[in-house]
Design an enzyme around this catalytic site. Structure first.
Site, short mmCIF file in Angstrom:
data_model
loop_
_atom_site.label_atom_id
_atom_site.label_comp_id
_atom_site.label_asym_id
_atom_site.label_seq_id
_atom_site.Cartn_x
_atom_site.Cartn_y
_atom_site.Cartn_z
N THR A 261 19.41 54.98 -18.70
CA THR A 261 19.87 56.34 -18.93
C THR A 261 19.93 57.08 -17.60
OG1 THR A 261 19.40 58.44 -20.06
CG2 THR A 261 17.50 57.06 -19.51
N HIS B 96 3.65 49.25 -23.90
CA HIS B 96 2.39 48.68 -23.43
C HIS B 96 1.86 47.60 -24.38
CE1 HIS B 96 -0.86 48.28 -20.79
NE2 HIS B 96 -1.15 49.55 -20.55
#
Length: 616
Positions: free
Chosen positions: A533, A590
């Site tokens: 992005t 994560h």
């Protein structure tokens, strides 16, 4: 010797097409390359030309019939065979009076064709009472409109708005309704010309692909005519039933009729302020019976360039925001469709006219002219309450779902883009002339990220905690976030790992343009394995982008800015120099990716960009 005409290949992924309309009938003489029929696919609508000159002897695929690539559509004979082929069509024409187009083109068939509709109208006038049964009868012989396939992963769609009502006349390819999916909003066109006899699916109802949406009677079919004449009889407008029989009168009334539907559509743009009020829709439906007399002849005036029926919601909204009268525009799109560019061009044309009084005002109060020019125009959204669009609801749901699904955190690394900036500056003029697109920083960010993904597959993966599995992809399908008037979309460049800087630049420009003009397909919005992005479009230094599920990472380059930086010069030692700097923000999941993994990935991207070893 006769020549078969087959459905040609219309693209790599196109395997079939639907015959939407025959432009020629059996017995007609055609020239080489003269269009025979119109075919629609999930990618493109096109005409099929005649490969030879001759006479159309046989039509093998009827309208609304879907055939595979290579299937026979019709047979064309040599010009000498036309005399034998024309009489063969007379019998079918007499048996099927609904085919009025052949009857008009062949004078020999004209009298039987006119007698048959007269015979059909007589029973309809004798028994006007059972009006509800007439649409059913028309539906039995009508054409079913179904929800088409809108992409590989799209299985259903929601009807957001009907653009036509029961009893309205529609032309071929004229939009009937608007459908929204979780990938794209689109209009469903009419496959045939005729009258809308029945609506099967109501607004806000979700149906599966292939479900029946409506029933349309064949163009000129007698059962459809009483359905339109019945409201006229109830309103004591019996003389209005006679003009449709006169083919000369509609031509004379073309001018007022093309002007009447346009004002009827203009209120649809300011309607959103009243959208929360439920009675607004019934009010529009109550006014509908008054419209059919004007709309019934609209197909006759459609070729004049009036694109009123082809206005998308986005175009209506833009026209309202810019104060553009759609009835004054001539569409540049297919079939006279008014496009976004037409509205923007009209808005730009209005600016000189609007600024014309400014010089007069400047003559009387010159010092006040500058502050007036700097004044901003308030947004029309101020003070309004309106329902969320389906796309905005989908975006909101996906963003919250992403944050609730994965453990997201963002790591930012500063990168010296000076060498890339100099390379770009030296090559951008020649690059644009050679490739046809501008050379921006984005292809460099994408190329560096793709090369790093090949070394760090953890960031180009998909994790399934329920199954206890992780899939590492062997290809880099890069999704790029694109800002549109409808919301943020992420079209995908497939197999981006095989592309050069030039290839990436052209692919990025292509999908961005098609996304902003609402020409992107659902297939182009699926299959991404990693997202980029561009945060620096409006000068943002960095952000914390949200992962596009089910991916595990998203990269956000900030704005490339010049600022003083301490560098180590071989000759001068530590010194301060002006450098082109950028912040790269990487949000990662994560659950699969550790901070060290993210750091190693960003370090490789940094090294690749600072070395600037790119072929442009």
């Amino acid at each position: 010797m006769s020549t078969p005409v087959t459905l040609p290949a219309l693209g790599e992924s196109v395997t079939e097409g639907t015959v939407t309309r025959w432009l020629k009938q059996v017995g007609d003489t055609v020239a080489v390359d003269e269009p025979l029929l119109e075919v629609s696919t999930d990618k493109v609508d096109t005409e099929i030309p005649s490969p030879v000159a001759g006479v159309l002897l046989e039509i093998s695929a009827q309208e609304d019939e879907t055939v595979e690539v290579g299937a026979q559509l019709c047979v064309i004979g040599e010009e000498g065979e036309g005399g034998g082929a024309a009489p063969a069509q007379e019998a079918p024409a007499q048996e099927a009076p609904a085919q009025e187009a052949p009857a008009q083109e062949a004078p020999a068939q004209e009298e039987p064709a006119q007698e048959a509709p007269a015979a059909q109208e007589a029973p309809a006038q004798e028994a006007p009472a059972p009006e509800p049964q007439q649409p059913a009868a028309g539906g039995g012989g009508g054409t079913s409109v179904t929800l088409p396939a809108l992409g590989e992963s799209v299985t259903e769609g929601t009807v957001t708005r009907w653009l036509k009502k029961v009893g309205d006349d529609v032309a071929v390819d004229e939009p009937l309704l608007e459908v929204s999916t979780d990938k794209v909003d689109t209009e469903i066109p009419s496959p045939v010309a005729g009258t809308l006899l029945e609506i099967k699916v109501n607004e806000d109802e979700t149906v599966e692909v292939g479900a029946e949406l409506a029933v349309i009677g064949a163009a000129g079919a007698a059962p459809a005519a009483p359905a339109q004449e019945a409201p006229a009889q109830e309103s004591a407008q019996e003389p209005a039933q006679q003009p449709p029989a006169d083919q000369g009168q509609p031509a004379e009334e073309t001018t007022p009729q093309t002007q009447q539907p346009a004002p009827a559509e203009q209120p649809s743009a300011p309607e959103p302020p009243a959208a929360p009020a439920a009675p607004a829709a019934p009010a529009a439906q109550q006014q509908a019976p008054a419209a059919p007399p004007a709309q019934s002849e609209q197909p006759a005036s459609a070729p004049s360039g009036d694109g009123g029926g082809y206005v998308t919601p986005l175009v209506r909204k833009m026209a309202a925001e810019h104060g553009v009268d759609l009835s004054t525009l001539t569409g540049s799109g297919v079939g006279g469709r008014i496009r976004k560019q037409d509205v923007l061009a009209a808005a730009e044309a209005q600016k000189p006219a609007a600024s014309a009084p400014a010089p007069a005002a400047a003559a009387t109060a010159a010092p006040a002219a500058a502050p007036a020019a700097a004044a901003t125009t308030p947004s029309p959204l101020r003070g309004r309450t309106e329902p969320l669009s389906r796309l905005r609801k989908v975006i909101a749901s996906r963003m919250v779902e992403s944050l609730q699904t994965s453990a997201q955190l963002t790591q930012v690394m500063e990168i010296d883009m000076t060498r890339v900036a100099r390379l770009r500056e030296a090559a951008k003029a020649d690059f644009q002339q050679r490739e046809g697109v501008k050379l921006t920083y984005l292809p460099f960010f994408a190329k560096a990220a793709i090369d790093a993904l090949k070394q760090h597959p953890k960031l180009n993966a998909n994790i399934d905690t329920d199954a206890g599995q992780v899939t590492y992809f062997d290809r880099e399908n890069i999704a790029f976030a694109v800002d549109t008037d409808r919301g943020l979309l992420t079209p995908v460049v497939k197999d981006a790992g095989d592309l050069s800087i030039a290839g990436l630049a052209k692919k990025i420009a292509d999908i961005a343009e098609r996304t902003r003009t609402n020409k992107i397909t659902p297939d182009d919005l699926t299959g991404g394995t990693f997202t980029i992005t561009n945060l620096g479009t409006f000068g943002a230094l960095f952000d914390t982008p949200i992962i596009n599920q089910p991916q595990v990472a998203i990269l956000g380059p900030g704005a490339v800015v010049k600022r003083p930086v301490v560098i180590d010069d071989p000759d001068l030692g530590e010194t301060i120099a002006v450098r082109y700097m950028v912040n790269l923000a990487l949000t990662y999941d994560h659950r699969l990716v550790d901070g060290a993994d993210a750091g190693r990935f960003l370090s490789d991207v940094k090294a690749r960009l600072e070395a600037a070893q790119f072929e442009v």
